[in-house]
Design an enzyme around this catalytic site. Structure first.
Site, PDB file in Angstrom:
ATOM      1  CG  ASN A   9      28.439  37.371  46.788  1.00  0.00           C
ATOM      2  OD1 ASN A   9      27.452  37.409  46.647  1.00  0.00           O
ATOM      3  ND2 ASN A   9      29.041  37.020  45.355  1.00  0.00           N
ATOM      4  CE  LYS A  11      28.735  32.951  44.745  1.00  0.00           C
ATOM      5  NZ  LYS A  11      29.491  32.652  43.453  1.00  0.00           N
ATOM      6  CG  HIS A  93      30.596  38.220  41.619  1.00  0.00           C
ATOM      7  ND1 HIS A  93      30.637  37.174  40.758  1.00  0.00           N
ATOM      8  CD2 HIS A  93      31.124  37.797  42.865  1.00  0.00           C
ATOM      9  CE1 HIS A  93      30.822  36.183  41.601  1.00  0.00           C
ATOM     10  NE2 HIS A  93      31.214  36.644  42.525  1.00  0.00           N
ATOM     11  CD  GLU A  95      28.844  34.063  40.520  1.00  0.00           C
ATOM     12  OE1 GLU A  95      27.884  34.706  41.239  1.00  0.00           O
ATOM     13  OE2 GLU A  95      29.124  33.020  40.909  1.00  0.00           O
ATOM     14  CD  GLU A 167      35.333  36.980  43.931  1.00  0.00           C
ATOM     15  OE1 GLU A 167      35.200  36.365  45.091  1.00  0.00           O
ATOM     16  OE2 GLU A 167      34.480  37.219  43.132  1.00  0.00           O
ATOM     17  N   GLY A 173      33.208  28.833  42.853  1.00  0.00           N
ATOM     18  CA  GLY A 173      32.122  28.052  42.810  1.00  0.00           C
ATOM     19  C   GLY A 173      32.670  26.555  42.326  1.00  0.00           C
ATOM     20  CB  SER A 214      36.716  27.273  46.062  1.00  0.00           C
ATOM     21  OG  SER A 214      36.236  27.126  44.588  1.00  0.00           O
ATOM     22  N   GLY A 236      29.929  30.290  48.334  1.00  0.00           N
ATOM     23  CA  GLY A 236      29.240  29.203  49.020  1.00  0.00           C
ATOM     24  C   GLY A 236      29.409  28.836  50.286  1.00  0.00           C
TER      25      GLY A 236
HETATM   26  C1  PEP Z   1      32.158  34.618  45.076  1.00  0.00           C
HETATM   27  O1  PEP Z   1      30.870  34.578  44.800  1.00  0.00           O
HETATM   28  O2  PEP Z   1      32.593  35.765  45.250  1.00  0.00           O
HETATM   29  C2  PEP Z   1      33.066  33.551  45.362  1.00  0.00           C
HETATM   30  C3  PEP Z   1      34.225  33.468  45.556  1.00  0.00           C
HETATM   31  O3  PEP Z   1      32.085  32.202  45.429  1.00  0.00           O
HETATM   32  P1  PEP Z   1      32.882  30.843  45.893  1.00  0.00           P
HETATM   33  O4  PEP Z   1      33.309  31.160  47.502  1.00  0.00           O
HETATM   34  O5  PEP Z   1      31.573  29.929  46.131  1.00  0.00           O
HETATM   35  O6  PEP Z   1      33.945  30.423  45.015  1.00  0.00           O
END
Ligand code: PEP
Length: 266
Positions: A9, A11, A93, A95, A167, A173, A214, A236
């Protein structure tokens, strides 16, 4: 046998000028047998990533779709508009739940549109920290699943290759992850909710559940060692070719072990 999936992802990162090269580099660095690879760039980079990945066995996904087919929705993109650009889509998601106030009912509508348009959905679910600390994580995720999935055509979802990503919001993040035991327990609770509450029965066992939050090449092995977890949705770290190479290489180990356990080649 459930597939092992690493979904990136990106983003709101990359531009049409650099996304194709990054995707091509990742594709070249992650050529491992048995792992389903998906890259989800911003809408505006979909065409560049699609072109860069032509013939490379890496799928392209969008990060969202609108719940209507078309009309007066300024700035939005419908599922059918993604034809020829993407074959997967991330929905719900955290976010978007947080920033765009998406609720489970709306996410359920997006899911139905995505499937009608032939997209393979990754439905994201997960609790915030206060909910986990209050011992409510499973209840929160079950509510999200019921809200998005009740009344949906189970056969159509299964045929679309429906995937769920667990998640925990507090892990996205932040550099903090769930423990692999908690993530595995949640993956089992997710399938139990599908099987019992939503009436999917034994079909729930065929739904891949990814962990996200993460994830890096250093920690993905802990999650992939859990039988109930089928890969990662990665934010990330998915922008870094070295990290993607490490994560997909570890995923290939799990894919191979699963194939061997079934007496199949990876
Ligand atoms: C995500 O965007 O779904 C995600 C899990 O981000 P990160 O790996 O940065 O925590």
């Amino acid at each position: 046998m459930r597939p092992v999936i690493i979904a990136a992802n990106w983003k709101m990162n990359t531009t049409p000028a650099d996304a194709g090269e990054l995707a091509a580099t990742i594709a070249a660095r992650t050529e491992e047998p048995g792992v389903v690879r998906v890259i989800c760039p911003p809408y505006i980079c979909l065409a560049a990533v699609r072109d860069a990945l032509a013939g490379k066995n890496v799928a392209v996904g969008a990060q969202n779709v609108h719940h209507e087919q078309g009309g007066a929705y300024t700035g939005e993109i419908s599922a059918s508009m993604l034809a020829g650009l993407a074959t997967w889509v991330i929905l719900g998601h955290s976010e978007r739940r947080r920033d765009e106030f998406e609720d489970d009912e709306l996410i359920g509508k997006k899911l139905a549109r995505a499937i009608s348009a032939g997209l393979r959905p990754i439905l994201c679910v997960g609790e915030v920290l206060a909910e986990r600390e209050a011992g409510r994580a499973v209840e929160v995720v079950a509510t999200q699943l019921r809200g998005a999935l009740v009344g949906k055509d189970v056969e159509a979802l299964l045929n679309a290759g429906f995937v769920i990503a667990y998640e925990p919001v507090w892990a996205i993040g932040t550099g903090r992850t769930a423990s692999s035991a908690d993530a595995a327990a949640m993956a089992e609770a997710i399938r139990a909710t599908l099987a019992a509450d939503l009436g999917w029965g034994h079909n729930a066992e065929s739904v891949p559940v990814l962990y996200g939050g993460s994830v890096t090449s250093a920690n993905i092995g802990e999650f992939l060692a859990e039988h109930s977890i089928d890969g990662g949705l990665v934010g990330g770290a998915s922008l870094k070719p070295d990290e993607m190479a490490g994560m997909v290489a570890r995923a290939a180990v799990t894919a191979k072990a699963r194939a061997a356990a079934e007496g199949k080649p990876a």
